[in-house]
Design a protein around this motif. Structure first.
Motif, PDB file in Angstrom:
ATOM      1  N   ASP A  97       5.142 162.845  67.854  1.00  0.00           N
ATOM      2  CA  ASP A  97       4.662 162.053  69.047  1.00  0.00           C
ATOM      3  C   ASP A  97       3.510 161.184  68.764  1.00  0.00           C
ATOM      4  N   VAL A  98       3.315 160.207  69.679  1.00  0.00           N
ATOM      5  CA  VAL A  98       2.043 159.433  69.536  1.00  0.00           C
ATOM      6  C   VAL A  98       1.567 159.242  70.856  1.00  0.00           C
ATOM      7  N   LEU A  99       1.532 160.397  71.697  1.00  0.00           N
ATOM      8  CA  LEU A  99       1.172 160.158  73.030  1.00  0.00           C
ATOM      9  C   LEU A  99      -0.319 160.399  73.308  1.00  0.00           C
ATOM     10  N   SER A 100      -0.722 160.015  74.484  1.00  0.00           N
ATOM     11  CA  SER A 100      -2.228 160.213  74.628  1.00  0.00           C
ATOM     12  C   SER A 100      -2.734 161.301  75.556  1.00  0.00           C
ATOM     13  N   VAL A 101      -1.462 162.369  75.512  1.00  0.00           N
ATOM     14  CA  VAL A 101      -1.966 163.558  75.902  1.00  0.00           C
ATOM     15  C   VAL A 101      -1.288 164.262  74.953  1.00  0.00           C
ATOM     16  N   LYS A 102      -1.754 165.514  74.838  1.00  0.00           N
ATOM     17  CA  LYS A 102      -1.163 166.441  73.522  1.00  0.00           C
ATOM     18  C   LYS A 102      -0.680 167.694  73.990  1.00  0.00           C
ATOM     19  N   GLU A 103      -1.019 168.392  74.873  1.00  0.00           N
ATOM     20  CA  GLU A 103      -0.440 169.755  75.307  1.00  0.00           C
ATOM     21  C   GLU A 103       1.076 169.439  75.792  1.00  0.00           C
ATOM     22  N   TYR A 104       1.376 168.346  76.524  1.00  0.00           N
ATOM     23  CA  TYR A 104       2.572 168.122  77.412  1.00  0.00           C
ATOM     24  C   TYR A 104       3.654 168.008  76.134  1.00  0.00           C
ATOM     25  N   PRO A 105       3.452 167.108  75.289  1.00  0.00           N
ATOM     26  CA  PRO A 105       4.440 166.834  74.341  1.00  0.00           C
ATOM     27  C   PRO A 105       4.676 167.980  73.349  1.00  0.00           C
ATOM     28  N   ARG A 106       3.484 168.658  73.152  1.00  0.00           N
ATOM     29  CA  ARG A 106       3.937 169.985  72.223  1.00  0.00           C
ATOM     30  C   ARG A 106       4.712 171.049  72.836  1.00  0.00           C
ATOM     31  N   ASP A 107       4.375 171.257  73.982  1.00  0.00           N
ATOM     32  CA  ASP A 107       5.291 172.302  74.728  1.00  0.00           C
ATOM     33  C   ASP A 107       6.595 171.885  75.062  1.00  0.00           C
ATOM     34  N   LEU A 108       6.697 170.624  75.269  1.00  0.00           N
ATOM     35  CA  LEU A 108       8.050 169.939  75.423  1.00  0.00           C
ATOM     36  C   LEU A 108       8.876 169.981  74.222  1.00  0.00           C
ATOM     37  N   MET A 109       8.314 169.663  73.000  1.00  0.00           N
ATOM     38  CA  MET A 109       9.302 169.616  71.860  1.00  0.00           C
ATOM     39  C   MET A 109       9.287 171.056  71.090  1.00  0.00           C
ATOM     40  N   LEU A 110       8.400 171.856  71.451  1.00  0.00           N
ATOM     41  CA  LEU A 110       8.842 173.423  71.129  1.00  0.00           C
ATOM     42  C   LEU A 110       9.882 173.905  72.042  1.00  0.00           C
ATOM     43  N   GLN A 111      10.012 173.666  73.380  1.00  0.00           N
ATOM     44  CA  GLN A 111      10.912 174.051  74.146  1.00  0.00           C
ATOM     45  C   GLN A 111      12.494 173.414  73.756  1.00  0.00           C
ATOM     46  N   VAL A 112      12.590 172.146  73.525  1.00  0.00           N
ATOM     47  CA  VAL A 112      13.809 171.656  73.503  1.00  0.00           C
ATOM     48  C   VAL A 112      14.317 171.452  71.914  1.00  0.00           C
ATOM     49  N   LEU A 113      13.395 171.222  70.935  1.00  0.00           N
ATOM     50  CA  LEU A 113      13.915 170.920  69.684  1.00  0.00           C
ATOM     51  C   LEU A 113      14.355 172.320  68.834  1.00  0.00           C
ATOM     52  N   PRO A 114      15.334 172.154  67.844  1.00  0.00           N
ATOM     53  CA  PRO A 114      15.965 173.252  67.265  1.00  0.00           C
ATOM     54  C   PRO A 114      14.665 173.989  66.309  1.00  0.00           C
ATOM     55  N   GLN A 115      14.600 175.179  66.235  1.00  0.00           N
ATOM     56  CA  GLN A 115      13.709 175.994  65.590  1.00  0.00           C
ATOM     57  C   GLN A 115      13.491 175.647  64.183  1.00  0.00           C
ATOM     58  N   ASP A 116      14.474 174.797  63.514  1.00  0.00           N
ATOM     59  CA  ASP A 116      14.306 174.351  61.961  1.00  0.00           C
ATOM     60  C   ASP A 116      13.606 173.141  62.042  1.00  0.00           C
ATOM     61  N   SER A 117      13.301 172.383  63.328  1.00  0.00           N
ATOM     62  CA  SER A 117      12.643 170.995  63.239  1.00  0.00           C
ATOM     63  C   SER A 117      11.101 171.296  63.180  1.00  0.00           C
ATOM     64  N   ASP A 118      10.676 170.635  62.320  1.00  0.00           N
ATOM     65  CA  ASP A 118       8.828 170.766  62.272  1.00  0.00           C
ATOM     66  C   ASP A 118       8.484 169.677  63.465  1.00  0.00           C
ATOM     67  N   VAL A 119       7.292 169.976  63.791  1.00  0.00           N
ATOM     68  CA  VAL A 119       6.733 169.470  65.074  1.00  0.00           C
ATOM     69  C   VAL A 119       5.287 169.205  64.686  1.00  0.00           C
ATOM     70  N   LEU A 120       4.921 167.631  64.817  1.00  0.00           N
ATOM     71  CA  LEU A 120       3.653 167.120  64.562  1.00  0.00           C
ATOM     72  C   LEU A 120       3.109 166.336  65.845  1.00  0.00           C
TER      73      LEU A 120
END
Length: 286
Positions: A97-120
C-alpha cells in the motif's frame, strides 16, 4: 526506458489515479512490467504508456503479478480490498500500500489477504508536485509487515531506493484554508510568518490531493487521515493549541489582532466538527 532485466517485476496496480500514474512513469523507466485496473476506464492512457489495463478484476488477478500495489484512497480501501477476487491469484504475491496512514492498511491486509501473501506497507512522502523533477532527496518510509519472499520485496524497494530523502504536515493547511487567511497592512511579523507557512503548506498539499486516486477534494484525504489514524484526534486538539500559541509567541498582546485569533479558533472548531461528522458517517453508514 530501461531494458527488462532479471530484476524486472510484474507490478499490478489497483487504482490508477494521478498518484499511481506518477509512480508508474519511474517504474516503466526502470524496466518493470505494469498492469493496471481501476473503477474508471484508463485504457487510452495505458495504451499511450505501453502498459496493460484491465477492466475485469478477475483477469487482472490472473495476470501473474509479482506485486499488487494498492493505490486507492484511504476511505475506499476497505471496500476495495474486501471485494478482491483473491481466488484468482495464480501464485502468492507481494501486496503493497502507499497510503498516508499505516496501521489501518496493515491491519486490514493482514485480516483479509491469504496467509501466503506478503505484506509491505509504504509511505512515499512526496507526490506529483514535489517529485516532478525526480525523487532525489525525498523521503520514503516502509514496514516489512509479513515478508517470506525477500527477493521480490527487495526488488520492489529498490525502485525507490535507487531514486530517493522531506517531510511535511497537512493539518495546518486545512485550518488556514478554512480561515481564508489574508495579509493586512498592519500585520505583525508573527502573522506574516503564519501566512508564509500557509502558502508553503498549501503548495505541498497539492501532492496529497493528487496522491489520492479516488478523492474529489483534499478534505477526503484529510478525513481519511483523521478517521483511520488512532493518534489523529489527539493531534488535532494538540495542533490547534500549538498553532495558537505559535501565533501568540510571535506577537504581543497589544498588537494581536483579536479578530484573526477568533477566526483561527472558529476555523479549528469547524474542521473538528466536519471531521467528527465524517467519522460518524464512516462508522455508521446507515
Amino acid at each position: 526506458m530501461s531494458s527488462p532485466s532479471d530484476n524486472s517485476l510484474k507490478i499490478g496496480i489497483i487504482g490508477f489515479g494521478p498518484f499511481a500514474q506518477f509512480l508508474v512513469k519511474t517504474m516503466i523507466k526502470q524496466g518493470h512490467f505494469i498492469r493496471a485496473t481501476s473503477r474508471s476506464d484508463y485504457t487510452d492512457l495505458c495504451n499511450q504508456l505501453g502498459i496493460s489495463f484491465f477492466r475485469d478484476m478477475n483477469g487482472f488477478f490472473e495476470s501473474d503479478n509479482d506485486v499488487i500495489l494498492m493505490c486507492t484512497s484511504i476511505l475506499s480501501l476497505s471496500q476495495v480490498i474486501k471485494s478482491l477476487p483473491l481466488d484468482c491469484l495464480k501464485q502468492p504475491a507481494l501486496f503493497v500500500d502507499v497510503l498516508s496512514v499505516k496501521e489501518y492498511p496493515r491491519d486490514l491486509m493482514l485480516q483479509v489477504l491469504p496467509q501466503d501473501s506478503d505484506v509491505l506497507c509504504t509511505h512515499p512522502m512526496f507526490g506529483p508536485e514535489s517529485g516532478r523533477d525526480g525523487w532525489n532527496d525525498l523521503s520514503f518510509m516502509f514496514d516489512k509487515v509479513r515478508i517470506t519472499n525477500e527477493t521480490i520485496c527487495s526488488r520492489f524497494l529498490q525502485i525507490f531506493a535507487s531514486e530517493v530523502g522531506q517531510k511535511f504536515m497537512f493539518l495546518d493547511q486545512q485550518v488556514l484554508a478554512e480561515m481564508e487567511i489574508q495579509p493586512t497592512p498592519i500585520d505583525t511579523k508573527g502573522f506574516q510568518k503564519l501566512i508564509e507557512v500557509s502558502a508553503t503548506i498549501s503548495m505541498l498539499t497539492k501532492d496529497y490531493t493528487q496522491k489520492e486516486s479516488t478523492s474529489r477534494d483534499s478534505f477526503d484525504l484529510f478525513s481519511g487521515l483523521f478517521i483511520h489514524n488512532r493518534f489523529a484526534k489527539q493531534q488535532v486538539w494538540f495542533g490547534s493549541t500549538c498553532i495558537i500559541l505559535y501565533l501568540l509567541g510571535f506577537t504581543n498582546l497589544i498588537n494581536t489582532n483579536n479578530t484573526q485569533l477568533r477566526n483561527l479558533e472558529l476555523a479549528f472548531e469547524t474542521i473538528k466538527e466536519q471531521l467528527i461528522k465524517r467519522m460518524n458517517e464512516e462508522l455508521d453508514p446507515s
